[in-house]
Design an enzyme around this catalytic site. Structure first.
Site, mmCIF file in Angstrom:
data_model
loop_
_atom_site.group_PDB
_atom_site.id
_atom_site.type_symbol
_atom_site.label_atom_id
_atom_site.label_comp_id
_atom_site.label_asym_id
_atom_site.label_seq_id
_atom_site.Cartn_x
_atom_site.Cartn_y
_atom_site.Cartn_z
ATOM 1 C CE1 TYR A 148 -9.230 -26.427 -37.333
ATOM 2 C CE2 TYR A 148 -10.692 -27.184 -35.592
ATOM 3 C CZ TYR A 148 -9.500 -26.604 -35.995
ATOM 4 O OH TYR A 148 -8.596 -26.198 -35.045
ATOM 5 C CG ASP A 243 -13.276 -34.988 -36.820
ATOM 6 O OD1 ASP A 243 -13.858 -35.007 -35.711
ATOM 7 O OD2 ASP A 243 -12.423 -34.143 -37.122
ATOM 8 C CE LYS A 276 -15.901 -29.348 -30.691
ATOM 9 N NZ LYS A 276 -15.372 -28.063 -30.247
HETATM 10 N N1 HOZ Z 1 -12.832 -25.017 -32.844
HETATM 11 C C1 HOZ Z 1 -13.843 -24.013 -32.603
HETATM 12 C C2 HOZ Z 1 -14.307 -23.466 -33.889
HETATM 13 N N2 HOZ Z 1 -15.016 -24.433 -34.643
HETATM 14 C C3 HOZ Z 1 -13.361 -22.926 -31.707
HETATM 15 C C4 HOZ Z 1 -13.109 -23.424 -30.346
HETATM 16 C C5 HOZ Z 1 -12.905 -22.342 -29.311
HETATM 17 O O1 HOZ Z 1 -12.646 -21.202 -29.632
HETATM 18 O O2 HOZ Z 1 -13.005 -22.678 -28.151
#
Ligand code: HOZ
Length: 434
Positions: A148, A243, A276
């Site tokens: 992702y 990434d 992050k």
């Molecule tokens: N992108 C996250 C899942 N891999 C979710 C992020 C969220 O819900 O804060």
């Protein structure tokens, strides 16, 4: 007379939320659809714990999906954020702190000469892609099933995690013409990448990969796979994009690329994407590369990219204070030891309960699967025991342990987790699996 408001229940908040927010959440996986039940509405957090609206405490292994590497409310970070907020929330103009953060990031990631700060991992990955296409003058991109890279249209194909949770590997609303240049190959499959380069090598702008995929739980790219990606990209003039939104400053101080560099002498990706941890919990992300590539970006070059909140003064204060802490000697050794202890405890509990479980971890990031062997591809992840995971998730939640509410997500340990938290987690796992 008490002026305290009665605490709303999670269920009441969820019902209220669903009337005004699609699915009651602002990011789909939070809705607990994969595991069923009522999402916990979080009221506050401290150290390794989060507290829901009802006042229940949980040991937090999500850590806001990665950023909270120091735990919640770290005093030095809090202090930096409060001071920065007093000086102003947003200027839409350059600040010294952005320069300081860029310098700090570049010092830790030698593959980059320059970095641009943005507000989210999605934005960083999307911009990296545009940069790769602009710098090479080519259109095709290669991504891997289960990885992702945020929700930019061209990257939202077989994208693991949130999409896997809801059974739509590719989002609606993405016209086929937009993804016609996106080639999706199997993670860790050498044969497929060889073929792709043999057939289309001249038109591939970049290969983008989560080196340790955290959006299909926790799956490492093998060293031979990364080595071959590097060779093929270099031979064909394509750019290798790492990434590291999840892995950056999380699996090691220098990110996953520093780990691959120890196994592959001289290894460097061409473009790196971070998020992050560099924001420490504030909206902040970045992408960077060697000077020649970065100078393709506006205002120097023809690749446009911009943002009102980019390099935000409060977010950069939070990121800088976080980086300062994680650079302290011994930080990653201690964090890695905690993560290994957690995983060993979970696996030992599963063994004692006679339940097949496997897992892997690096730095402060981990994953576990209800399976006999560690998956290496997305389809192997999908073949692990989802029903068992869902039961386990709820049994742990009932015991005050908060894992991600879907088996496609990685888990995160912070420096604030104590030996006792890890012991309690293993004991809860044994009860949950018996
Ligand atoms: N992108 C996250 C899942 N891999 C979710 C992020 C969220 O819900 O804060």
């Amino acid at each position: 007379m008490s002026t305290d408001r009665p605490k709303p229940s999670n269920a009441a908040l969820f019902e209220r939320a669903q009337k005004v927010i699609p699915g009651g959440v602002n990011s789909p996986v939070r809705a607990f659809r994969a595991v069923g039940g009522t999402p916990r509405f979080i009221a506050r957090a401290q150290g390794p714990y989060i507290f829901d609206a009802e006042g229940t405490r949980y040991i937090d292994y999500i850590g806001s999906w990665g950023p909270m590497i120091l735990g919640h409310g770290h005093p030095a970070v809090l202090d930096a954020v409060l001071k920065a907020a007093v000086d102003g929330f947003s200027f839409g103009a350059p600040t010294e702190r952005e320069v300081e953060l860029a310098e700090a990031i570049l010092e830790l990631v030698p593959s980059m000469d320059q970095v641009r700060l943005v507000s989210s991992g999605t934005e960083a990955a999307m911009s990296a892609l545009r940069l790769a296409r602009g710098a090479t003058g080519r259109s095709k991109i290669v991504k891997f099933e289960g990885c992702y890279h945020g929700h930019a249209d061209a990257l939202l194909v077989k994208a693991g995690s949130g999409l896997a949770t809801f059974g739509h590997p590719t989002s609606a609303g993405v016209p086929p013409e937009v993804v016609q240049h996106t080639l999706v190959l199997e993670f860790n499959n050498l044969e497929q990448i060889e073929t792709a380069f043999r057939l289309q090598g001249d038109s591939i702008a970049c290969v983008v990969i989560e080196p340790i995929a955290g959006n299909m739980n926790f799956v490492r790219a093998s060293v031979p796979f990364i080595k071959r990606l590097r060779e093929l990209c270099s031979q064909h003039g394509a750019l290798l994009v790492f990434d590291e939104v999840m892995t950056g400053f999380r699996v090691a101080l220098g990110g996953a690329q520093s780990l691959y560099a120890t196994a592959i002498p001289g290894f460097e990706p061409d473009i790196s994407v971070f998020g992050k941890v560099i924001g420490g919990g504030m909206p902040l992300a970045a992408f960077g590369a060697k000077r020649a590539v970065m100078q393709q970006l506006a205002p120097l070059g023809p690749v446009y990219q911009a943002g009102t909140l980019s390099g935000n003064p409060v977010a950069t204060a939070c990121g800088l204070a976080t980086l300062r802490e994680i650079r302290k000697p011994g930080f990653f050794d201690a964090l890695s030891a905690s993560t290994r202890t957690l995983l060993a405890g979970l696996l030992a509990s599963a063994r004692e309960a006679g339940v097949p479980m496997v897992g892997d971890c690096e730095g402060g990031m981990f994953g576990f699967f209800f399976a006999g062997t560690l998956p290496t591809t997305y389809s192997e992840v999908m073949a692990t025991d989802k029903e068992r995971f869902n039961r386990f998730f709820h049994a742990m939640l009932a015991r005050g342990v908060y894992f991600a509410p879907a088996m496609y997500e990685a888990g995160f340990v912070s420096a604030a987790h104590t030996a006792d938290d890890l012991r309690v987690t293993a004991a809860a796992a044994l009860q949950a699996l018996r």
